[in-house]
Design a protein around this motif. Sequence first.
Motif, short mmCIF file in Angstrom:
data_model
loop_
_atom_site.label_atom_id
_atom_site.label_comp_id
_atom_site.label_asym_id
_atom_site.label_seq_id
_atom_site.Cartn_x
_atom_site.Cartn_y
_atom_site.Cartn_z
N GLY A 111 0.80 -1.21 0.00
CA GLY A 111 0.00 0.00 0.00
C GLY A 111 0.83 1.26 0.00
N ALA A 112 0.65 2.08 1.04
CA ALA A 112 1.39 3.33 1.14
C ALA A 112 2.88 3.10 1.35
CB ALA A 112 0.82 4.17 2.28
N GLY A 113 3.27 1.89 1.74
CA GLY A 113 4.69 1.57 1.80
C GLY A 113 5.31 1.59 0.41
N VAL A 114 4.55 1.17 -0.60
CA VAL A 114 5.03 1.27 -1.97
C VAL A 114 5.10 2.74 -2.39
CG1 VAL A 114 4.56 0.64 -4.37
CG2 VAL A 114 4.10 -1.00 -2.55
N ALA A 115 4.14 3.54 -1.94
CA ALA A 115 4.17 4.98 -2.25
C ALA A 115 5.45 5.62 -1.72
CB ALA A 115 2.94 5.67 -1.68
N LEU A 116 5.87 5.22 -0.52
CA LEU A 116 7.13 5.74 0.04
C LEU A 116 8.30 5.36 -0.86
CD1 LEU A 116 7.06 5.15 3.91
CD2 LEU A 116 7.18 7.33 2.70
N ALA A 117 8.34 4.11 -1.28
CA ALA A 117 9.44 3.67 -2.15
C ALA A 117 9.41 4.41 -3.47
CB ALA A 117 9.35 2.16 -2.37
N LEU A 118 8.22 4.61 -4.04
CA LEU A 118 8.10 5.29 -5.33
C LEU A 118 8.58 6.74 -5.26
CD1 LEU A 118 4.58 4.02 -6.43
CD2 LEU A 118 6.75 3.46 -7.54
N ALA A 119 8.53 7.34 -4.09
CA ALA A 119 8.98 8.73 -3.93
C ALA A 119 10.50 8.84 -3.93
CB ALA A 119 8.40 9.33 -2.65
N CYS A 120 11.19 7.71 -3.85
CA CYS A 120 12.66 7.72 -3.86
C CYS A 120 13.19 7.61 -5.29
CB CYS A 120 13.19 6.55 -3.02
SG CYS A 120 12.87 6.72 -1.25
N ASP A 121 14.42 8.03 -5.47
CA ASP A 121 15.04 8.00 -6.80
C ASP A 121 15.40 6.58 -7.23
OD1 ASP A 121 15.15 10.89 -7.19
OD2 ASP A 121 16.63 10.87 -5.59
N VAL A 122 15.85 5.78 -6.28
CA VAL A 122 16.30 4.42 -6.57
C VAL A 122 15.62 3.47 -5.58
CG1 VAL A 122 18.28 2.86 -6.75
CG2 VAL A 122 18.54 5.27 -7.38
N ILE A 123 15.04 2.40 -6.09
CA ILE A 123 14.44 1.38 -5.24
C ILE A 123 15.31 0.13 -5.32
CG2 ILE A 123 12.43 -0.09 -4.81
CD1 ILE A 123 10.68 2.08 -6.04
N VAL A 124 15.82 -0.29 -4.17
CA VAL A 124 16.66 -1.48 -4.09
C VAL A 124 15.87 -2.57 -3.37
CG1 VAL A 124 18.85 -2.44 -3.32
CG2 VAL A 124 18.72 -0.04 -4.00
#
Length: 235
Positions: free
Chosen positions: A106-119
């Motif tokens: 959910g919103a945890g994915v939204a947090l990741a999407l707001a970052c430049d790089v997802i590892v």
Amino acid sequence: MIALDVAGGIATVTLDRPAARNALPTAGWRALADLLARVPADAAALVVASSTPGVFSAGADLADLARLVDDVPARTAFRQAMQDAVEALAALPMPTVAAVGGAAFGAGVALALACDVIVAGADARFSIPPARLGIGYPAGDVARLIARVGKGQAARLLFTAAPVDAAEALRIGLADLSGDGVDVARTIAANDADALRLLKNTLRSPHDSSLSAAFEASFGSPAFANGVARYRRTS
């Protein structure tokens, strides 16, 4: 609930609410926005990580969201608090890394999407389940999802609400790298902080004509002079 630590040029935002699988209530989103406002301007990179094994973030706290059934004004307060936190993360001037280990829902994915790089760690799992709950997903976060994976894959993730593992997230572009996000942040922070900010601005607005002057000016930076001097000594 959320901690900020700065060391070695890296600002680390740690999600630490294990009893709720790092899910954030409205007050938690406000706290995150306030914390991001305190990130030092000279940090070379920022990483969002979890202190809870097996989980990045379960997103918004369902126990907190339950009150939105009857409390209409609280709906706007929740939406705004979450939006403020996610947009504050997206607006940071330094490169940002989401170190996703375990579940990002959910919103945890939204947090990741707001970052430049997802590892994505080996155990990473991504799911966007609002369709199961009878609710939508913030428009800004849907836009970031489409920008990352395309409209078809975004539709798949939103409509099915089915989780994808790290390998599938990498295949569709939801994640950029596999491994340890903190190590990636260290690699980024080893570079010149001013150059990193210029590169992030260029990635964000590649058609901004003012960036041409900034590119030319970067040749006058102390970091470039030092780099040329090192090259001359070793060549």
